[in-house]
Write a protein that holds these residues in place. Structure first.
Motif, PDB file in Angstrom:
ATOM      1  N   CYS A 137      10.375  -5.037  38.593  1.00  0.00           N
ATOM      2  CA  CYS A 137      10.525  -5.981  39.713  1.00  0.00           C
ATOM      3  C   CYS A 137      11.902  -5.837  40.360  1.00  0.00           C
ATOM      4  O   CYS A 137      12.031  -5.927  41.585  1.00  0.00           O
ATOM      5  N   ALA A 138      12.922  -5.563  39.543  1.00  0.00           N
ATOM      6  CA  ALA A 138      14.277  -5.405  40.102  1.00  0.00           C
ATOM      7  C   ALA A 138      14.374  -4.156  40.974  1.00  0.00           C
ATOM      8  O   ALA A 138      15.187  -4.096  41.896  1.00  0.00           O
ATOM      9  N   ASN A 139      13.533  -3.157  40.672  1.00  0.00           N
ATOM     10  CA  ASN A 139      13.590  -1.906  41.440  1.00  0.00           C
ATOM     11  C   ASN A 139      12.416  -1.773  42.411  1.00  0.00           C
ATOM     12  O   ASN A 139      12.049  -0.675  42.801  1.00  0.00           O
ATOM     13  N   SER A 140      11.844  -2.902  42.789  1.00  0.00           N
ATOM     14  CA  SER A 140      10.601  -2.850  43.578  1.00  0.00           C
ATOM     15  C   SER A 140      10.831  -2.506  45.048  1.00  0.00           C
ATOM     16  O   SER A 140       9.915  -2.081  45.733  1.00  0.00           O
ATOM     17  N   GLN A 141      12.046  -2.696  45.544  1.00  0.00           N
ATOM     18  CA  GLN A 141      12.301  -2.393  46.967  1.00  0.00           C
ATOM     19  C   GLN A 141      13.160  -1.144  47.130  1.00  0.00           C
ATOM     20  O   GLN A 141      13.161  -0.525  48.173  1.00  0.00           O
ATOM     21  N   GLY A 142      13.910  -0.856  46.125  1.00  0.00           N
ATOM     22  CA  GLY A 142      14.810   0.303  46.179  1.00  0.00           C
ATOM     23  C   GLY A 142      15.527   0.327  44.853  1.00  0.00           C
ATOM     24  O   GLY A 142      15.263  -0.514  43.999  1.00  0.00           O
ATOM     25  N   ASP A 143      16.425   1.289  44.669  1.00  0.00           N
ATOM     26  CA  ASP A 143      17.117   1.351  43.376  1.00  0.00           C
ATOM     27  C   ASP A 143      18.125   0.213  43.247  1.00  0.00           C
ATOM     28  O   ASP A 143      18.989   0.053  44.109  1.00  0.00           O
ATOM     29  N   CYS A 144      17.992  -0.562  42.183  1.00  0.00           N
ATOM     30  CA  CYS A 144      18.941  -1.645  41.910  1.00  0.00           C
ATOM     31  C   CYS A 144      19.996  -1.078  40.950  1.00  0.00           C
ATOM     32  O   CYS A 144      19.643  -0.407  39.972  1.00  0.00           O
ATOM     33  N   PRO A 145      21.291  -1.297  41.208  1.00  0.00           N
ATOM     34  CA  PRO A 145      22.308  -0.680  40.344  1.00  0.00           C
ATOM     35  C   PRO A 145      22.113  -1.015  38.859  1.00  0.00           C
ATOM     36  O   PRO A 145      21.828  -2.151  38.511  1.00  0.00           O
ATOM     37  N   ARG A 146      22.284   0.009  38.043  1.00  0.00           N
ATOM     38  CA  ARG A 146      22.128  -0.127  36.593  1.00  0.00           C
ATOM     39  C   ARG A 146      22.936  -1.273  35.989  1.00  0.00           C
ATOM     40  O   ARG A 146      22.457  -1.996  35.126  1.00  0.00           O
ATOM     41  N   GLU A 147      24.194  -1.393  36.458  1.00  0.00           N
ATOM     42  CA  GLU A 147      25.055  -2.424  35.849  1.00  0.00           C
ATOM     43  C   GLU A 147      24.539  -3.824  36.146  1.00  0.00           C
ATOM     44  O   GLU A 147      24.873  -4.783  35.458  1.00  0.00           O
ATOM     45  N   LYS A 148      23.681  -3.937  37.196  1.00  0.00           N
ATOM     46  CA  LYS A 148      23.094  -5.247  37.512  1.00  0.00           C
ATOM     47  C   LYS A 148      21.840  -5.517  36.692  1.00  0.00           C
ATOM     48  O   LYS A 148      21.398  -6.654  36.573  1.00  0.00           O
ATOM     49  N   THR A 149      21.231  -4.449  36.184  1.00  0.00           N
ATOM     50  CA  THR A 149      19.939  -4.657  35.523  1.00  0.00           C
ATOM     51  C   THR A 149      19.976  -4.495  34.000  1.00  0.00           C
ATOM     52  O   THR A 149      19.341  -5.274  33.288  1.00  0.00           O
ATOM     53  N   LEU A 150      20.721  -3.478  33.530  1.00  0.00           N
ATOM     54  CA  LEU A 150      20.595  -3.159  32.095  1.00  0.00           C
ATOM     55  C   LEU A 150      21.003  -4.290  31.149  1.00  0.00           C
ATOM     56  O   LEU A 150      20.272  -4.577  30.186  1.00  0.00           O
ATOM     57  N   PRO A 151      22.128  -4.980  31.407  1.00  0.00           N
ATOM     58  CA  PRO A 151      22.488  -6.051  30.454  1.00  0.00           C
ATOM     59  C   PRO A 151      21.419  -7.143  30.377  1.00  0.00           C
ATOM     60  O   PRO A 151      21.080  -7.608  29.283  1.00  0.00           O
ATOM     61  N   LEU A 152      20.860  -7.521  31.526  1.00  0.00           N
ATOM     62  CA  LEU A 152      19.845  -8.579  31.500  1.00  0.00           C
ATOM     63  C   LEU A 152      18.541  -8.065  30.876  1.00  0.00           C
ATOM     64  O   LEU A 152      17.869  -8.795  30.134  1.00  0.00           O
ATOM     65  N   ALA A 153      18.201  -6.797  31.149  1.00  0.00           N
ATOM     66  CA  ALA A 153      17.001  -6.215  30.526  1.00  0.00           C
ATOM     67  C   ALA A 153      17.148  -6.250  29.003  1.00  0.00           C
ATOM     68  O   ALA A 153      16.224  -6.654  28.273  1.00  0.00           O
ATOM     69  N   ALA A 154      18.320  -5.845  28.507  1.00  0.00           N
ATOM     70  CA  ALA A 154      18.557  -5.839  27.050  1.00  0.00           C
ATOM     71  C   ALA A 154      18.539  -7.275  26.511  1.00  0.00           C
ATOM     72  O   ALA A 154      18.003  -7.539  25.421  1.00  0.00           O
ATOM     73  N   ALA A 155      19.119  -8.208  27.287  1.00  0.00           N
ATOM     74  CA  ALA A 155      19.145  -9.613  26.837  1.00  0.00           C
ATOM     75  C   ALA A 155      17.720 -10.152  26.696  1.00  0.00           C
ATOM     76  O   ALA A 155      17.415 -10.872  25.730  1.00  0.00           O
ATOM     77  N   LEU A 156      16.842  -9.804  27.629  1.00  0.00           N
ATOM     78  CA  LEU A 156      15.452 -10.299  27.545  1.00  0.00           C
ATOM     79  C   LEU A 156      14.779  -9.780  26.275  1.00  0.00           C
ATOM     80  O   LEU A 156      14.051 -10.507  25.594  1.00  0.00           O
TER      81      LEU A 156
END
Ligand code: FPP
Ligand code: MG
Length: 326
Positions: free
Chosen positions: A58-77
């Motif tokens: 969902c975070a990358n559904s419109q275009g590439d979302c920067p890794r630093e914005k996504t990876l920590p929250l992905a790991a937290a989930l």
């Protein structure tokens, strides 16, 4: 995880490039202490990673979302999910998870409570270092609060046959809100319109209801070697789920089934008897039909326009959830 990836071919494009980093971030979060690492590494390294995958899609559904914005929250989930499973296995007195001995079985409930708390704390460390802001924290705290309410509701009604709406309240709180929150958070982090964020949330909610119904079915009719969990675990721990609720509505032997599922002590032979009574009804088809219905409503909610590869991956995940055997 590898098996899940093979099934969802569209994930190759969108998520595969993040997965190694995600897995190493999750693993490094539990590396600080040797005992904790030994206690939870096999668990955090396993599983389908469905929650972070939904978030990343969902975070990358419109275009590439920067890794630093996504990876920590992905790991937290993933860490919040793993923490909840460690605690859930204490509540359910489960001996096996993902094919390995549970933390409570191996180290006792006291240690398992603390291991779960540790994973939970590590999740929030990642979130706080990621500076995600109040909206993300609000979604996370609501999801954890709902997980707890769902589990309390379940625990206070063990060995009691729930009505259909109580069953749905429980699976919504336990599972649907979590998957819905992962999709919603992806939309929020990507900066999508409120309407699209809510559509993603509705997709995740339908997916979550279907996921839990299939989970409840697999508890009776799955293959232990494939699910990694012992059969009949729900019945042993007094959790009465949709296959039983349906069988009680239509079976000629509903009195026998009711007597078994509301009794606090059951033998393996009681569980086999109950499974045979359920199998003789339309309960399996009924549960699949309900799960299919939730998947249909999940699909209807997919917002457009989204990247083709993301849309395809979300469609394939919807197929996987109802067809899965683990
Ligand atoms: C598995 O359900 C468990 C959950 C979906 C949620 C468990 C949540 C808690 C124990 C409360 C929250 C705790 C923290 C630390 C966030 P299941 O028992 O139906 O599935 P299973 O067959 O995989 O065990
Ligand atoms: Mg459980």
């Amino acid at each position: 995880m590898v098996r899940f990836l093979h099934l969802i071919s569209a994930l190759e494009d969108v998520v595969t490039k993040y997965l190694l980093d995600l897995e190493s971030l999750v693993e490094s979060s539990v590396r600080e202490d040797e005992f904790i690492y030994n206690a939870c590494a096999p668990l955090v390294n396993g599983g389908k990673k469905l929650r972070p995958v939904l978030f990343l899609l969902c975070a990358n559904s419109q275009g590439d979302c920067p890794r630093e914005k996504t990876l920590p929250l992905a790991a937290a989930l993933e860490l919040i999910h793993t923490a909840s499973l460690v605690h859930d296995d204490i509540l359910d007195n489960s001996k096996k998870r993902r094919g390995i001995e549970t933390t409570n079985s191996k180290y006792g409930a006291q240690i398992a409570v603390l291991v779960g708390d540790y994973l939970f704390a590590k999740a929030f460390q990642l979130v706080s270092n990621g500076n995600y802001g109040a909206e993300v924290s609000g979604v996370l705290s609501a999801l954890v609060k709902n997980l707890c309410i769902g589990e309390i509701m379940q625990d206070r009604n063990l060995f009691v046959v729930p009505g259909m709406s109580e069953y749905y309240d429980r699976i919504n709180l336990k599972t649907a809100i979590f998957l819905s929150s992962c999709c919603k958070l992806g939309g929020i982090v990507a900066g999508l319109d409120k309407k699209d964020v809510e559509s993603f949330a509705a997709y995740g909610s339908g997916l979550g209801l279907a996921f839990q119904i299939i989970d409840d079915l697999l508890d009776f009719f799955g293959d232990e070697k494939v699910t990694g969990k012992p059969l009949g675990g729900d019945m042993k721990s007094g959790v009465i789920t949709l296959p039983v609720i349906r069988a009680l509505q239509v079976s000629d032997e509903s009195d026998v089934l009711r007597e078994i599922v509301t009794r606090r002590e059951v033998t393996d032979s009681d569980i086999e008897d109950a499974i045979e009574i359920i199998r003789a009804t339309d309960a399996v088809e009924y549960c699949k039909m309900r799960a299919d219905g939730h998947i249909d409503s999940a699909r209807i909610n997919l917002p457009f326009p989204i990247k083709d590869s993301v849309g395809l991956a979300l469609e394939q995940i919807a197929d996987f959830v109802v067809d899965r055997s683990w």
